[in-house]
Design a protein around this motif. Structure first.
Motif, PDB file in Angstrom:
ATOM      1  N   ASP A  95     -79.910 -20.354  13.581  1.00 56.91           N
ATOM      2  CA  ASP A  95     -79.537 -21.198  14.785  1.00 56.91           C
ATOM      3  C   ASP A  95     -78.777 -22.249  14.399  1.00 56.91           C
ATOM      4  OD1 ASP A  95     -80.447 -18.977  16.339  1.00 56.91           O
ATOM      5  OD2 ASP A  95     -82.338 -20.020  16.750  1.00 56.91           O
ATOM      6  N   LEU A  96     -79.358 -22.982  13.180  1.00 58.58           N
ATOM      7  CA  LEU A  96     -78.644 -24.292  12.731  1.00 58.58           C
ATOM      8  C   LEU A  96     -77.473 -24.051  12.405  1.00 58.58           C
ATOM      9  CD1 LEU A  96     -78.958 -27.134  12.323  1.00 58.58           C
ATOM     10  CD2 LEU A  96     -80.161 -26.763  10.194  1.00 58.58           C
ATOM     11  N   HIS A  97     -77.111 -22.709  11.460  1.00 63.74           N
ATOM     12  CA  HIS A  97     -75.918 -22.590  10.810  1.00 63.74           C
ATOM     13  C   HIS A  97     -74.738 -22.260  11.965  1.00 63.74           C
ATOM     14  CE1 HIS A  97     -73.129 -20.600   8.183  1.00 63.74           C
ATOM     15  NE2 HIS A  97     -73.020 -19.596   9.140  1.00 63.74           N
ATOM     16  N   THR A  98     -75.473 -21.395  12.972  1.00 58.93           N
ATOM     17  CA  THR A  98     -74.328 -21.168  14.267  1.00 58.93           C
ATOM     18  C   THR A  98     -74.010 -22.361  14.934  1.00 58.93           C
ATOM     19  OG1 THR A  98     -75.644 -18.969  14.564  1.00 58.93           O
ATOM     20  CG2 THR A  98     -74.203 -19.881  16.281  1.00 58.93           C
ATOM     21  N   ILE A  99     -74.996 -23.401  15.054  1.00 61.67           N
ATOM     22  CA  ILE A  99     -74.555 -24.554  15.777  1.00 61.67           C
ATOM     23  C   ILE A  99     -73.416 -25.247  14.880  1.00 61.67           C
ATOM     24  CG2 ILE A  99     -75.401 -27.008  16.487  1.00 61.67           C
ATOM     25  CD1 ILE A  99     -78.100 -25.462  17.027  1.00 61.67           C
ATOM     26  N   LEU A 100     -73.710 -25.254  13.532  1.00 61.26           N
ATOM     27  CA  LEU A 100     -72.804 -26.137  12.860  1.00 61.26           C
ATOM     28  C   LEU A 100     -71.234 -25.408  12.726  1.00 61.26           C
ATOM     29  CD1 LEU A 100     -74.975 -26.985   9.879  1.00 61.26           C
ATOM     30  CD2 LEU A 100     -74.165 -28.802  11.338  1.00 61.26           C
ATOM     31  N   ALA A 101     -71.512 -24.238  12.916  1.00 63.55           N
ATOM     32  CA  ALA A 101     -70.109 -23.534  12.886  1.00 63.55           C
ATOM     33  C   ALA A 101     -69.496 -23.482  14.224  1.00 63.55           C
ATOM     34  CB  ALA A 101     -70.462 -21.944  12.533  1.00 63.55           C
ATOM     35  N   ASP A 102     -70.086 -23.760  15.195  1.00 66.92           N
ATOM     36  CA  ASP A 102     -69.560 -23.877  16.611  1.00 66.92           C
ATOM     37  C   ASP A 102     -68.921 -25.470  16.790  1.00 66.92           C
ATOM     38  OD1 ASP A 102     -69.828 -21.433  16.974  1.00 66.92           O
ATOM     39  OD2 ASP A 102     -71.589 -21.658  18.427  1.00 66.92           O
ATOM     40  N   GLY A 103     -69.345 -26.264  15.646  1.00 63.99           N
ATOM     41  CA  GLY A 103     -69.263 -27.817  15.993  1.00 63.99           C
ATOM     42  C   GLY A 103     -69.821 -28.544  17.029  1.00 63.99           C
ATOM     43  N   ALA A 104     -71.011 -27.883  17.260  1.00 65.23           N
ATOM     44  CA  ALA A 104     -71.758 -28.430  18.429  1.00 65.23           C
ATOM     45  C   ALA A 104     -72.879 -29.603  17.867  1.00 65.23           C
ATOM     46  CB  ALA A 104     -72.466 -27.582  19.236  1.00 65.23           C
ATOM     47  N   THR A 105     -72.460 -30.528  17.127  1.00 69.25           N
ATOM     48  CA  THR A 105     -73.311 -31.378  16.411  1.00 69.25           C
ATOM     49  C   THR A 105     -73.929 -32.202  17.550  1.00 69.25           C
ATOM     50  OG1 THR A 105     -71.565 -33.226  16.400  1.00 69.25           O
ATOM     51  CG2 THR A 105     -71.949 -31.564  14.374  1.00 69.25           C
ATOM     52  N   PHE A 106     -73.542 -32.483  18.617  1.00 68.39           N
ATOM     53  CA  PHE A 106     -74.413 -33.355  19.682  1.00 68.39           C
ATOM     54  C   PHE A 106     -75.742 -32.611  19.866  1.00 68.39           C
ATOM     55  CE2 PHE A 106     -72.239 -30.130  22.179  1.00 68.39           C
ATOM     56  CZ  PHE A 106     -73.018 -29.526  23.061  1.00 68.39           C
ATOM     57  N   GLN A 107     -75.984 -31.290  19.707  1.00 70.52           N
ATOM     58  CA  GLN A 107     -77.003 -30.492  19.995  1.00 70.52           C
ATOM     59  C   GLN A 107     -78.060 -30.775  18.787  1.00 70.52           C
ATOM     60  OE1 GLN A 107     -76.547 -26.304  20.661  1.00 70.52           O
ATOM     61  NE2 GLN A 107     -78.768 -25.986  20.678  1.00 70.52           N
ATOM     62  N   ILE A 108     -77.573 -30.813  17.631  1.00 71.02           N
ATOM     63  CA  ILE A 108     -78.428 -31.287  16.515  1.00 71.02           C
ATOM     64  C   ILE A 108     -78.964 -32.511  16.795  1.00 71.02           C
ATOM     65  CG2 ILE A 108     -78.540 -31.512  14.223  1.00 71.02           C
ATOM     66  CD1 ILE A 108     -76.360 -29.464  13.618  1.00 71.02           C
ATOM     67  N   VAL A 109     -78.083 -33.595  17.277  1.00 74.38           N
ATOM     68  CA  VAL A 109     -78.565 -34.849  17.448  1.00 74.38           C
ATOM     69  C   VAL A 109     -79.717 -35.040  18.514  1.00 74.38           C
ATOM     70  CG1 VAL A 109     -77.814 -37.320  17.973  1.00 74.38           C
ATOM     71  CG2 VAL A 109     -76.484 -36.045  16.405  1.00 74.38           C
ATOM     72  N   GLY A 110     -79.363 -34.299  19.374  1.00 71.76           N
ATOM     73  CA  GLY A 110     -80.128 -34.228  20.557  1.00 71.76           C
ATOM     74  C   GLY A 110     -81.431 -33.648  20.337  1.00 71.76           C
ATOM     75  N   ASN A 111     -81.614 -32.730  19.404  1.00 66.26           N
ATOM     76  CA  ASN A 111     -82.931 -32.207  18.957  1.00 66.26           C
ATOM     77  C   ASN A 111     -83.721 -33.237  18.140  1.00 66.26           C
ATOM     78  OD1 ASN A 111     -83.385 -29.539  20.034  1.00 66.26           O
ATOM     79  ND2 ASN A 111     -81.935 -28.638  18.656  1.00 66.26           N
ATOM     80  N   LEU A 112     -82.995 -34.100  17.275  1.00 63.64           N
ATOM     81  CA  LEU A 112     -83.481 -34.890  16.629  1.00 63.64           C
ATOM     82  C   LEU A 112     -84.089 -36.003  17.130  1.00 63.64           C
ATOM     83  CD1 LEU A 112     -80.852 -35.417  13.551  1.00 63.64           C
ATOM     84  CD2 LEU A 112     -83.306 -34.027  13.610  1.00 63.64           C
ATOM     85  N   LEU A 113     -83.574 -36.262  18.463  1.00 64.75           N
ATOM     86  CA  LEU A 113     -84.200 -37.572  19.312  1.00 64.75           C
ATOM     87  C   LEU A 113     -85.224 -37.054  20.170  1.00 64.75           C
ATOM     88  CD1 LEU A 113     -80.589 -38.869  20.418  1.00 64.75           C
ATOM     89  CD2 LEU A 113     -82.229 -39.996  18.745  1.00 64.75           C
ATOM     90  N   VAL A 114     -85.373 -35.715  20.354  1.00 62.70           N
ATOM     91  CA  VAL A 114     -86.511 -35.468  21.484  1.00 62.70           C
ATOM     92  C   VAL A 114     -87.811 -36.101  21.013  1.00 62.70           C
ATOM     93  CG1 VAL A 114     -88.145 -33.530  22.315  1.00 62.70           C
ATOM     94  CG2 VAL A 114     -85.592 -33.231  21.857  1.00 62.70           C
ATOM     95  N   PHE A 115     -88.264 -36.263  19.915  1.00 67.50           N
ATOM     96  CA  PHE A 115     -89.633 -36.825  19.555  1.00 67.50           C
ATOM     97  C   PHE A 115     -89.386 -38.173  18.676  1.00 67.50           C
ATOM     98  CE2 PHE A 115     -91.261 -32.510  20.372  1.00 67.50           C
ATOM     99  CZ  PHE A 115     -91.870 -32.804  21.586  1.00 67.50           C
ATOM    100  N   ALA A 116     -88.106 -38.703  18.569  1.00 64.56           N
ATOM    101  CA  ALA A 116     -87.837 -39.829  17.871  1.00 64.56           C
ATOM    102  C   ALA A 116     -88.791 -41.066  18.221  1.00 64.56           C
ATOM    103  CB  ALA A 116     -86.413 -39.997  17.790  1.00 64.56           C
ATOM    104  N   ALA A 117     -88.820 -41.349  19.719  1.00 63.25           N
ATOM    105  CA  ALA A 117     -89.576 -42.285  20.337  1.00 63.25           C
ATOM    106  C   ALA A 117     -90.909 -42.271  19.814  1.00 63.25           C
ATOM    107  CB  ALA A 117     -89.360 -42.450  21.659  1.00 63.25           C
ATOM    108  N   LEU A 118     -91.605 -40.968  19.918  1.00 65.08           N
ATOM    109  CA  LEU A 118     -93.065 -40.943  19.458  1.00 65.08           C
ATOM    110  C   LEU A 118     -93.114 -41.163  18.209  1.00 65.08           C
ATOM    111  CD1 LEU A 118     -95.822 -39.447  20.301  1.00 65.08           C
ATOM    112  CD2 LEU A 118     -94.891 -37.175  19.527  1.00 65.08           C
ATOM    113  N   GLY A 119     -92.237 -40.656  17.036  1.00 66.66           N
ATOM    114  CA  GLY A 119     -92.316 -40.967  15.681  1.00 66.66           C
ATOM    115  C   GLY A 119     -92.177 -42.377  15.316  1.00 66.66           C
ATOM    116  N   PHE A 120     -91.180 -43.190  16.052  1.00 69.75           N
ATOM    117  CA  PHE A 120     -91.306 -44.416  15.714  1.00 69.75           C
ATOM    118  C   PHE A 120     -92.453 -45.501  16.384  1.00 69.75           C
ATOM    119  CE2 PHE A 120     -89.282 -48.624  16.123  1.00 69.75           C
ATOM    120  CZ  PHE A 120     -88.388 -48.606  15.155  1.00 69.75           C
TER     121      PHE A 120
END
Length: 222
Positions: A116-141
């Motif tokens: 799925d990550l390859h498909t997202i990158l191929a479609d240029g939807a990098t905002f979706q990747i950043v959004g997924n990285l932020l889901v538990f960022a506050a928890l981790g920080f």
């Protein structure tokens, strides 16, 4: 507060310039209705911004109560607790929003790593990747700053992975017309781990300061 501002800045960078973000936030006002407010990304984003003063008030109230009873690090503990909730709940809310075929379309699962990550990158939807990285960022920080038992990157990774698996499982069980993907788990976990590394200097310093405190002398005869 530094972590919250960093997460907010990353979110703005992910979803476009400031004018685009303001347009997203103003959309629920142009189309009033409870579903628009609680059932769309725009509505959740606007509620999150509107709840910021309440979050600040909660931090102040918790810190004041703790200082009144002599708790050390009252502000740090209160900021961490409220920040974990404020910085995590909206993201989980967004990824649990049902799609158009919710309740009708059976749950879908993607268990092949990086597909799925390859498909997202191929479609240029990098905002979706950043959004997924932020889901538990506050928890981790913030979790290592609040809970000494979580002051470890591997433990944060394990916690974030467990939380992400629960969310993806809920998407499948509730038939929300979403794909429960192993790549989402990987990205959510990676985001929490990176956030924990970003705050490591502070929670390591806190742990060192706590270990350096003088211990009371033992009482003779005990």
């Amino acid at each position: 507060m530094i972590g919250s501002l960093a997460i907010l800045g990353a979110a703005i960078a992910a979803f476009g310039p400031v004018d685009a973000v303001l347009k997203i936030l103003s959309m629920p006002m142009r189309r009033p209705g409870w579903h628009i407010w609680v059932g769309t990304f725009n509505g959740v984003a606007l509620i999150t911004v509107a709840a910021l003063p309440l979050a600040a008030l909660a931090v102040w109230a918790l810190a004041r109560r703790r200082r009144a009873i002599g708790v050390t690090s009252a502000w740090r503990m209160s900021l961490a607790e409220v920040g974990i909730v404020y910085g995590t709940v909206p993201w989980v809310w967004i990824i649990m929003l049902p799609g158009e075929g919710a309740g009708v379309v059976p749950g879908r699962v993607s268990l092949v790593p990086l597909r799925d990550l390859h498909t997202i990158l191929a479609d240029g939807a990098t905002f979706q990747i950043v959004g997924n990285l932020l889901v538990f960022a506050a928890l981790g920080f913030l979790a290592p700053l609040r809970f000494a038992a979580l002051a470890s990157v591997p433990r944060i990774l394990a916690l974030a992975a467990g939380c992400s698996v629960l969310v993806e499982t809920a998407q499948y069980v509730l038939q929300l017309d979403r794909v429960s993907s192993v790549d989402d788990v990987l990205l959510n976990t990676a985001g929490a781990g990176l956030a924990a590394l970003a705050s490591r200097r502070w929670w390591r310093a806190t742990a060192t300061a706590s270990s350096d405190r003088p211990r009371s002398a033992p009482v003779p005869g005990r």
